[in-house]
Design an enzyme around this catalytic site. Structure first.
Site, PDB file in Angstrom:
ATOM      1  N   ASN A 182       0.852  -1.180   0.000  1.00  0.00           N
ATOM      2  CA  ASN A 182       0.000   0.000   0.000  1.00  0.00           C
ATOM      3  C   ASN A 182       0.896   1.242   0.000  1.00  0.00           C
ATOM      4  OD1 ASN A 182      -1.754   2.065   0.509  1.00  0.00           O
ATOM      5  ND2 ASN A 182      -2.668   1.157   2.343  1.00  0.00           N
ATOM      6  N   ARG A 212      -2.851  -1.962  -3.151  1.00  0.00           N
ATOM      7  CA  ARG A 212      -4.037  -1.148  -2.881  1.00  0.00           C
ATOM      8  C   ARG A 212      -3.945   0.109  -3.736  1.00  0.00           C
ATOM      9  NH1 ARG A 212      -4.688   3.624   0.525  1.00  0.00           N
ATOM     10  NH2 ARG A 212      -6.913   4.058   0.352  1.00  0.00           N
ATOM     11  N   HIS A 226     -12.943   3.425   0.785  1.00  0.00           N
ATOM     12  CA  HIS A 226     -13.067   2.367   1.799  1.00  0.00           C
ATOM     13  C   HIS A 226     -13.809   1.152   1.243  1.00  0.00           C
ATOM     14  CE1 HIS A 226     -12.880   5.888   4.844  1.00  0.00           C
ATOM     15  NE2 HIS A 226     -11.681   5.360   4.705  1.00  0.00           N
ATOM     16  N   ARG A 261     -10.628  16.668   8.027  1.00  0.00           N
ATOM     17  CA  ARG A 261     -11.414  17.014   6.824  1.00  0.00           C
ATOM     18  C   ARG A 261     -12.791  17.537   7.225  1.00  0.00           C
ATOM     19  NH1 ARG A 261     -10.478  11.308   3.860  1.00  0.00           N
ATOM     20  NH2 ARG A 261      -8.418  11.036   4.779  1.00  0.00           N
ATOM     21  N   ILE A 321     -11.724   4.409  15.037  1.00  0.00           N
ATOM     22  CA  ILE A 321     -12.731   4.949  15.961  1.00  0.00           C
ATOM     23  C   ILE A 321     -13.891   3.958  16.112  1.00  0.00           C
ATOM     24  CG2 ILE A 321     -14.394   6.816  16.300  1.00  0.00           C
ATOM     25  CD1 ILE A 321     -12.467   8.668  14.747  1.00  0.00           C
ATOM     26  N   GLU A 351      -8.391  -4.881   5.579  1.00  0.00           N
ATOM     27  CA  GLU A 351      -8.276  -4.563   4.154  1.00  0.00           C
ATOM     28  C   GLU A 351      -7.138  -5.352   3.499  1.00  0.00           C
ATOM     29  OE1 GLU A 351      -8.405  -0.635   5.766  1.00  0.00           O
ATOM     30  OE2 GLU A 351      -9.429   0.102   3.988  1.00  0.00           O
TER      31      GLU A 351
HETATM   32  P1  ADP Z   1      -6.859   5.559   9.007  1.00  0.00           P
HETATM   33  O1  ADP Z   1      -8.060   6.216   8.399  1.00  0.00           O
HETATM   34  O2  ADP Z   1      -5.631   6.402   8.941  1.00  0.00           O
HETATM   35  O3  ADP Z   1      -6.664   4.115   8.593  1.00  0.00           O
HETATM   36  P2  ADP Z   1      -7.519   4.410  11.618  1.00  0.00           P
HETATM   37  O4  ADP Z   1      -8.569   3.476  11.146  1.00  0.00           O
HETATM   38  O5  ADP Z   1      -6.259   3.846  12.147  1.00  0.00           O
HETATM   39  O6  ADP Z   1      -7.212   5.549  10.575  1.00  0.00           O
HETATM   40  O7  ADP Z   1      -8.193   5.302  12.798  1.00  0.00           O
HETATM   41  C1  ADP Z   1      -7.529   6.355  13.403  1.00  0.00           C
HETATM   42  C2  ADP Z   1      -8.482   6.991  14.416  1.00  0.00           C
HETATM   43  O8  ADP Z   1      -8.860   5.994  15.370  1.00  0.00           O
HETATM   44  C3  ADP Z   1      -7.883   8.147  15.198  1.00  0.00           C
HETATM   45  O9  ADP Z   1      -8.805   9.227  15.279  1.00  0.00           O
HETATM   46  C4  ADP Z   1      -7.670   7.546  16.573  1.00  0.00           C
HETATM   47  O10 ADP Z   1      -7.813   8.496  17.573  1.00  0.00           O
HETATM   48  C5  ADP Z   1      -8.828   6.571  16.639  1.00  0.00           C
HETATM   49  N1  ADP Z   1      -8.595   5.575  17.694  1.00  0.00           N
HETATM   50  C6  ADP Z   1      -7.686   4.576  17.715  1.00  0.00           C
HETATM   51  N2  ADP Z   1      -7.753   3.919  18.904  1.00  0.00           N
HETATM   52  C7  ADP Z   1      -8.725   4.541  19.634  1.00  0.00           C
HETATM   53  C8  ADP Z   1      -9.272   4.352  20.941  1.00  0.00           C
HETATM   54  N3  ADP Z   1      -8.829   3.374  21.734  1.00  0.00           N
HETATM   55  N4  ADP Z   1     -10.270   5.173  21.340  1.00  0.00           N
HETATM   56  C9  ADP Z   1     -10.717   6.149  20.537  1.00  0.00           C
HETATM   57  N5  ADP Z   1     -10.258   6.384  19.303  1.00  0.00           N
HETATM   58  C10 ADP Z   1      -9.264   5.602  18.859  1.00  0.00           C
END
Ligand code: ADP
Length: 403
Positions: A7, A91, A180, A241, A334, A387
């Site tokens: 990726n 990807r 996604h 964003r 999240i 993914e």
């Molecule tokens: P990307 O879109 O870069 O793949 P991710 O799927 O890794 O992103 O998600 C990143 C988000 O997930 C960030 O906003 C981070 O704060 C949130 N996140 C990761 N772990 C937790 C947690 N334990 N509690 C709340 N939010 C989290």
């Protein structure tokens, strides 16, 4: 059989090597900040614990070379010969309207990918560089492109068109594409297994909530609408964003501010300085936001409320579009980890038959799990996305079809 998933982001290369017999990861890692002095290489294998070190890599080609050479390294490596890799899956963020499904890389495909550069200027040139570098390092090993946009090609025209003069669609291919897709493909298949019903009978609403977030309506396994659009900027509020805004705001900024006259500055404003970070003036990271909410910070509370409200609106709209739903699925950083976000999104949606079990929702787990009450008409499920595995499976399927 081994599959290498690559990726290439705008300044990073992430990779995972799978043993496809048992679909287990055997090596994975990433190189970030390519071309910058702070570039680093983090990696782990089933044999060696995680290590991280500074590296000097000027471009994606050098990054791919470093990764593949180390996979082959006598001491640190995990394979003894490149021929152990049967397929490489790349990807690709944006397939435009040229690619509606995964494809085997050929000269023609590479040319067509170049035609999609203008539509994803940060990502697609990086993907291209990665594809060429892999071909050089692994000659004769087939590469497959798996597009983030492909899953959404089933969205009907009245949902993907923007009401601009038709010319812009014909000439510039301006339309909703959605992103996604690979994540949606994976979680919708998992949902069918967990619900013990065929995917082609299900109505699903997915909430992929990470740094980038999107909501998708899936009917009978096919996407029928998604919140991201021509680019991953549209839709719900995200880390940095802005998501949906009145497009006339852009005309206003151009008119009023000398500094907002060019596309790059405006794109930076909306993609990198807005969202949670812009409103809270604190952070784009949900973990920081949640800490500050409990500390009573008003702007942070507002940013959180806005993000949750924007998700709720899409979930409700897609419930209407689907004329009901069997499940609401949360995934990504999240969606998988933040109980407060899931709770706030599901609050007061009982009119739609969406009822969260607040206690189950709070239980920490990395597993797939149901978090709805037993009475909830719509099941609420947390499904960790994967993914990379989906790309590996797709790549294997494509070379199978091409043999
Ligand atoms: P990307 O879109 O870069 O793949 P991710 O799927 O890794 O992103 O998600 C990143 C988000 O997930 C960030 O906003 C981070 O704060 C949130 N996140 C990761 N772990 C937790 C947690 N334990 N509690 C709340 N939010 C989290």
């Amino acid at each position: 059989m081994k599959a290498l998933v690559v990726n290439c982001g705008s300044s990073s290369v992430k990779y995972t090597l799978f043993e496809m017999e048992n679909e287990k990861k055997i090596a994975w890692g990433l190189i970030e900040c390519i071309g910058l002095p702070e570039a680093f290489y983090k990696r782990e294998t089933v044999k060696n614990k995680e290590t991280k070190e500074s590296v000097k890599v000027a471009n994606h080609t050098e990054a791919v070379e470093l990764i593949i050479n180390e996979l082959l390294d006598k001491k640190k490596g995990i394979i003894s010969d490149v021929s152990e890799i049967d397929v490489v899956g790349h990807r690709v963020a944006h397939g435009g309207d040229k690619f509606s499904k995964s494809v085997l890389v050929t000269g023609k495909v590479k040319e067509e990918l170049k035609d999609c550069f203008s539509i994803a200027p940060l990502h697609n040139p990086a993907h291209y560089a990665g594809i060429v570098a892999v071909e050089k390092m692994l000659p004769g090993i087939p590469s497959v492109l798996v597009f983030d946009t492909a899953f959404h090609q089933t969205i009907p025209d009245y949902a993907y068109m923007y009401a601009l003069p038709y010319d812009f669609y014909e000439r510039d291919h301006i339309r909703k594409y959605g992103f996604h897709g690979t994540s949606n493909d994976y979680i919708s298949h998992r949902a069918a297994v967990l619900l013990n019903q065929p995917l082609n009978t299900l109505k699903l609403i997915t909430a992929h909530l990470g740094n980038g977030s999107s909501i998708t309506a899936i009917e009978n396994g096919r996407a029928i609408d998604t919140s991201m659009g021509f680019t991953p900027l549209q839709g719900v509020i995200m880390g940095t964003r802005c998501g949906d805004i009145d497009p006339a705001i852009i005309a206003y900024l151009i008119d009023q501010y000398p500094e907002y006259k060019d596309a790059k500055t405006l794109n930076d404003l909306m993609n990198k300085k807005s969202g949670l970070a812009g409103v809270s003036e604190l952070s784009a990271d949900m973990r920081d936001i949640l800490k500050a909410v409990s500390g009573g910070n008003k702007k942070v509370q507002l940013a959180f409320n806005m993000l949750v409200y924007s998700i709720k609106k899409y979930v409700s709209a897609y419930y209407g579009v689907l004329n009901g739903a069997d499940a609401l699925i949360f995934t990504a950083g999240i969606g998988e980890n933040s109980a407060p976000v899931r709770e706030a999104v599901c609050k007061n949606l009982n009119a739609l038959g969406i009822e969260l079990d607040v206690e189950k929702n709070k239980e920490r787990s990395r597993e797939e799990r149901f978090i709805s009450t037993s009475n909830s008409k719509v099941k609420i499920i947390v499904i960790p996305t994967n993914e990379e595995l989906m790309i590996a499976r797709e790549s294997r399927r494509v070379i199978g079809n091409n043999k």
